[in-house]
Design an enzyme around this catalytic site. Sequence first.
Site, PDB file in Angstrom:
ATOM      1  N   LYS A   1       0.831  -1.211   0.000  1.00 38.22           N
ATOM      2  CA  LYS A   1       0.000   0.000   0.000  1.00 38.22           C
ATOM      3  C   LYS A   1       0.861   1.255   0.000  1.00 38.22           C
ATOM      4  CE  LYS A   1      -2.154  -1.132   3.803  1.00 38.22           C
ATOM      5  NZ  LYS A   1      -1.535  -2.449   4.002  1.00 38.22           N
ATOM      6  N   THR A   2       1.823   1.271   0.915  1.00 34.39           N
ATOM      7  CA  THR A   2       2.663   2.460   1.009  1.00 34.39           C
ATOM      8  C   THR A   2       3.489   2.614  -0.272  1.00 34.39           C
ATOM      9  OG1 THR A   2       2.720   2.167   3.397  1.00 34.39           O
ATOM     10  CG2 THR A   2       4.373   3.620   2.447  1.00 34.39           C
TER      11      THR A   2
ATOM     12  N   ASP B   1      -2.225   7.665   3.768  1.00 32.15           N
ATOM     13  CA  ASP B   1      -1.781   6.308   4.120  1.00 32.15           C
ATOM     14  C   ASP B   1      -2.365   5.971   5.495  1.00 32.15           C
ATOM     15  OD1 ASP B   1      -0.504   3.872   4.022  1.00 32.15           O
ATOM     16  OD2 ASP B   1       1.537   4.646   4.109  1.00 32.15           O
ATOM     17  N   GLU B   2      -2.490   4.690   5.814  1.00 32.47           N
ATOM     18  CA  GLU B   2      -3.017   4.239   7.113  1.00 32.47           C
ATOM     19  C   GLU B   2      -4.373   4.893   7.409  1.00 32.47           C
ATOM     20  OE1 GLU B   2      -1.239   2.020   8.935  1.00 32.47           O
ATOM     21  OE2 GLU B   2       0.858   2.277   8.375  1.00 32.47           O
TER      22      GLU B   2
ATOM     23  N   GLN C   1      -5.861  -3.451  10.601  1.00 24.81           N
ATOM     24  CA  GLN C   1      -4.757  -2.808  11.325  1.00 24.81           C
ATOM     25  C   GLN C   1      -5.195  -1.544  12.049  1.00 24.81           C
ATOM     26  OE1 GLN C   1      -0.680  -2.888   9.523  1.00 24.81           O
ATOM     27  NE2 GLN C   1      -1.779  -3.531   7.698  1.00 24.81           N
TER      28      GLN C   1
ATOM     29  N   ARG D   1       4.861  -7.584  10.920  1.00 21.32           N
ATOM     30  CA  ARG D   1       6.079  -6.775  10.740  1.00 21.32           C
ATOM     31  C   ARG D   1       7.245  -7.664  10.299  1.00 21.32           C
ATOM     32  NH1 ARG D   1       3.960  -3.101   9.243  1.00 21.32           N
ATOM     33  NH2 ARG D   1       2.130  -4.382   9.448  1.00 21.32           N
TER      34      ARG D   1
HETATM   35  P1  ATP Z   1       1.632  -2.203   5.951  1.00 17.52           P
HETATM   36  O1  ATP Z   1       0.220  -2.705   5.913  1.00 17.52           O
HETATM   37  O2  ATP Z   1       2.436  -2.911   6.962  1.00 17.52           O
HETATM   38  O3  ATP Z   1       1.716  -0.720   6.018  1.00 17.52           O
HETATM   39  P2  ATP Z   1       2.033  -1.986   3.122  1.00 17.52           P
HETATM   40  O4  ATP Z   1       0.824  -2.593   2.497  1.00 17.52           O
HETATM   41  O5  ATP Z   1       2.112  -0.533   3.165  1.00 17.52           O
HETATM   42  O6  ATP Z   1       2.284  -2.633   4.547  1.00 17.52           O
HETATM   43  P3  ATP Z   1       4.624  -1.867   1.904  1.00 17.52           P
HETATM   44  O7  ATP Z   1       5.362  -1.473   3.117  1.00 17.52           O
HETATM   45  O8  ATP Z   1       4.354  -0.861   0.857  1.00 17.52           O
HETATM   46  O9  ATP Z   1       3.262  -2.595   2.329  1.00 17.52           O
HETATM   47  O10 ATP Z   1       5.323  -3.108   1.205  1.00 17.52           O
HETATM   48  C1  ATP Z   1       5.683  -4.266   1.954  1.00 17.52           C
HETATM   49  C2  ATP Z   1       6.935  -4.886   1.365  1.00 17.52           C
HETATM   50  O11 ATP Z   1       6.649  -5.486   0.120  1.00 17.52           O
HETATM   51  C3  ATP Z   1       8.024  -3.867   1.099  1.00 17.52           C
HETATM   52  O12 ATP Z   1       9.256  -4.456   1.366  1.00 17.52           O
HETATM   53  C4  ATP Z   1       7.843  -3.583  -0.364  1.00 17.52           C
HETATM   54  O13 ATP Z   1       9.038  -3.109  -0.934  1.00 17.52           O
HETATM   55  C5  ATP Z   1       7.468  -4.950  -0.910  1.00 17.52           C
HETATM   56  N1  ATP Z   1       6.636  -4.888  -2.125  1.00 17.52           N
HETATM   57  C6  ATP Z   1       5.467  -4.263  -2.277  1.00 17.52           C
HETATM   58  N2  ATP Z   1       4.963  -4.457  -3.510  1.00 17.52           N
HETATM   59  C7  ATP Z   1       5.851  -5.241  -4.174  1.00 17.52           C
HETATM   60  C8  ATP Z   1       5.913  -5.801  -5.504  1.00 17.52           C
HETATM   61  N3  ATP Z   1       4.952  -5.601  -6.392  1.00 17.52           N
HETATM   62  N4  ATP Z   1       6.989  -6.544  -5.803  1.00 17.52           N
HETATM   63  C9  ATP Z   1       7.965  -6.773  -4.887  1.00 17.52           C
HETATM   64  N5  ATP Z   1       7.965  -6.281  -3.652  1.00 17.52           N
HETATM   65  C10 ATP Z   1       6.920  -5.518  -3.272  1.00 17.52           C
HETATM   66 MG    MG Z   2       2.224   0.807   4.813  1.00 19.43          MG
END
Ligand code: ATP
Ligand code: MG
Length: 746
Positions: A37-38, A222-223, A253, A606
């Site tokens: 997402k981020t 975000d969040e 979350q 995490r």
């Molecule tokens: P959270 O819910 O904990 O905030 P998030 O959904 O924001 O997580 P990110 O932190 O953006 O997730 O990504 C999680 C991990 O997955 C990071 O290490 C990111 O670089 C990797 N990632 C995300 N999308 C891809 C992708 N399409 N290919 C490879 N790696 C990815």
């Molecule tokens: Mg995130």
Amino acid sequence: MKDAAGVDLSGLNAVQRAAVLHDEGPLLLLAGAGTGKTRVVTHRIARLVRSGVQPSSILALTFTNKAAREMRERVAALLGEHDPAGLTISTFHALGARFLREHGTALGRTRNFTIYDDDDQIGVLREALSYLGGALPAKGLKAWRRAIDTAKNAGQGAESATPPLEWAVVDPGLAGARYELLMERANAFDFGDLIVRPAQLLQEVPALADRYRARWRWVLVDEFQDTNAAQYDWLKALAPQDANLFVVGDDDQSIYGWRGAEVENILQFPHEYRGARVLRLEQNYRSDGHILAAANGVIAHNERRLGKALWSERADGLRLELFAAHDARGEARWVAERIRGFCREEGFAPGDVAVLMRANHLSLDLEEALAQTGTPYVVVRGRSFYDRAEVRDVMAYLRLLVNPNDDVAFRRAVNTPTRGVGRTSLERLGARAVALGCSLHVAAPAAIAAGDLRGRSRAGVESFMDMLDRAGRDDGRPASERVRALLTESGLVLEAADDDLGRESGEGREGNVWRLVDALETHEREAADPSLAAYLEQVRLVSDIDLADLSGGAVSLMTIHAAKGLEFPVVFVLGLEEGVFPNARALGDGEGIEEERRLCYVALTRARRRLVLTRARQRNTFGETRHNASSRFLSELPPEAVEPRYLPEPPPASRLRRSGAWPHAHDPVAVAPAPSTDELCTDPTYDDFGGADGGAYRPGMRVWHAQFGAGRVQRVASGTRPTLTIDFDEIGERKILASFVSPYEG
Ligand code: ATP
Ligand code: MG
């Protein structure tokens, strides 16, 4: 793969790409942990800029300054030579402060307003009640303050606060109105105001809303699951129905219900913004299979959720390790050893490891154990520095330099160190200020002229005001230089250095005073706005996680709340016990348990490669040994995700009965292999572990206790088992061993 605007989209899957390339109009990206997402938010910002959108028309909101900083760095990296200057990436609170600096005049404030924290608010509330002929003990004031916060989180003013009936000694509406009036006279806003006031101004002044809507044509959040009603009101004012509002979040979350966050906001978004596009991501890129299965297994026990199935292409990896120690010290000792093992045998470095816990104080034993094994670690618990008495004293002076009407600071500083301004004199001065309807600073000359203050107290107030006046005058020198002189002249440095105050060395306290000046100098050199006002604001808005340097190759110890949005190759979660995690206050409360379970889901997700969960069979709480049952979350783990050598252990039934343990006695977990806890307990140095030093505490400090929550130290009794008398927000005064509490910011 680059899109037409030249942003590299090769690291995105099809849905992520669709979100990044989404054209106009509202969009909700609803997705589980670690699904990127981020990453989508940062790519979308970069893509907007590359495709010709003015950076200044983009607003991205996050929940911590650290997250904001990281987002800015990632966007800059994606943009390469493109300069994202003008882009606003901010927390809600920092944006609110910035907005009010500009528009606070409409609310009777100047640009230099002070941001009041909980303690300051209580000071104001006490005055408001006293004006109406009421008085409350600390506990009542705290309950009332919380009611004010709740009202503000819901988008209302202090007049709408409804304190518990037992504390409603005066009319709450009148008290709330008086509170707001005093806040205005003090030229101050509280934290809640930083959100609710901008929202109100935008709603009440259409021209202002139009202006900001025209400016920020692209709003990203975000969040989003952690927004409260006031924050959502604000977003709605900034981004009407068809606006380009792009929100990402995960209902599983949502962990700030206690601060008014409403998971409903995310669930209702598609109804609120009719026609909003809703996208979902289900592929997790962060965690190995077993870790993901564990997180999915636990969160599946919540009833109030949209429900989503996260999957991963990653291999299963290694199973979770569970460990039940004899007591908290054994737990700490084992964790420290296990971390060494990961580093020695599996090629991880200390910086790859995070130890997460439900509450700060759970880290005390571990800090000792890590120090003993020579493992570098950093504790994300920085705010407590600002709650130290000597630091608060200095801050009161600095606040007055920027905002002389800050009555709470005036009351603290005027007789610190003592200059003959006793309680009666302050009361007379206060009465004069009430009669004139102004701040203490403005009332002082009149009080002197009218003879309210005489002799020593008059001289004391005069010299104090004169000193502040001189230090506050812009004479071309940087503020830090003037502050340095002021702290010496005022006698604050001497007072801090006095060894007879408290058990801590005067040297340590004096060092803290100078640390503040050093920090101010750094701020003057490095910040975009080098002013003292900006420094104070930044200090007020930092949170634990912002203060910690997590880049230094050390094990990170932090609360689960602070770990939100972060990821680590190796994660430990401590204290998986009923009454600790889930927290005692949530037991027996369905909604509370669901929030605890979401917190558990955040903790588990995490981890990238290794995940270790631990608990202690007995833990000292409030000077009393509790035999807590194993956390229900452990029993919710799918067995196939757990390392089989951790055999089920029967509940220690006899102990449970004797000690009155928490009622949920599932106990499926876990006898661990070496080192044996019994061996550890016979180690002669061992009993000294965690015998925390009462010298770390002094009257006035805020502390946290696992069972009783937040409180303030009243008295410190030294000795081999230092004891603190603590006034707890919820339950009043208790005597507690110093080793059972930890410094606390709230
Ligand atoms: P959270 O819910 O904990 O905030 P998030 O959904 O924001 O997580 P990110 O932190 O953006 O997730 O990504 C999680 C991990 O997955 C990071 O290490 C990111 O670089 C990797 N990632 C995300 N999308 C891809 C992708 N399409 N290919 C490879 N790696 C990815
Ligand atoms: Mg995130």
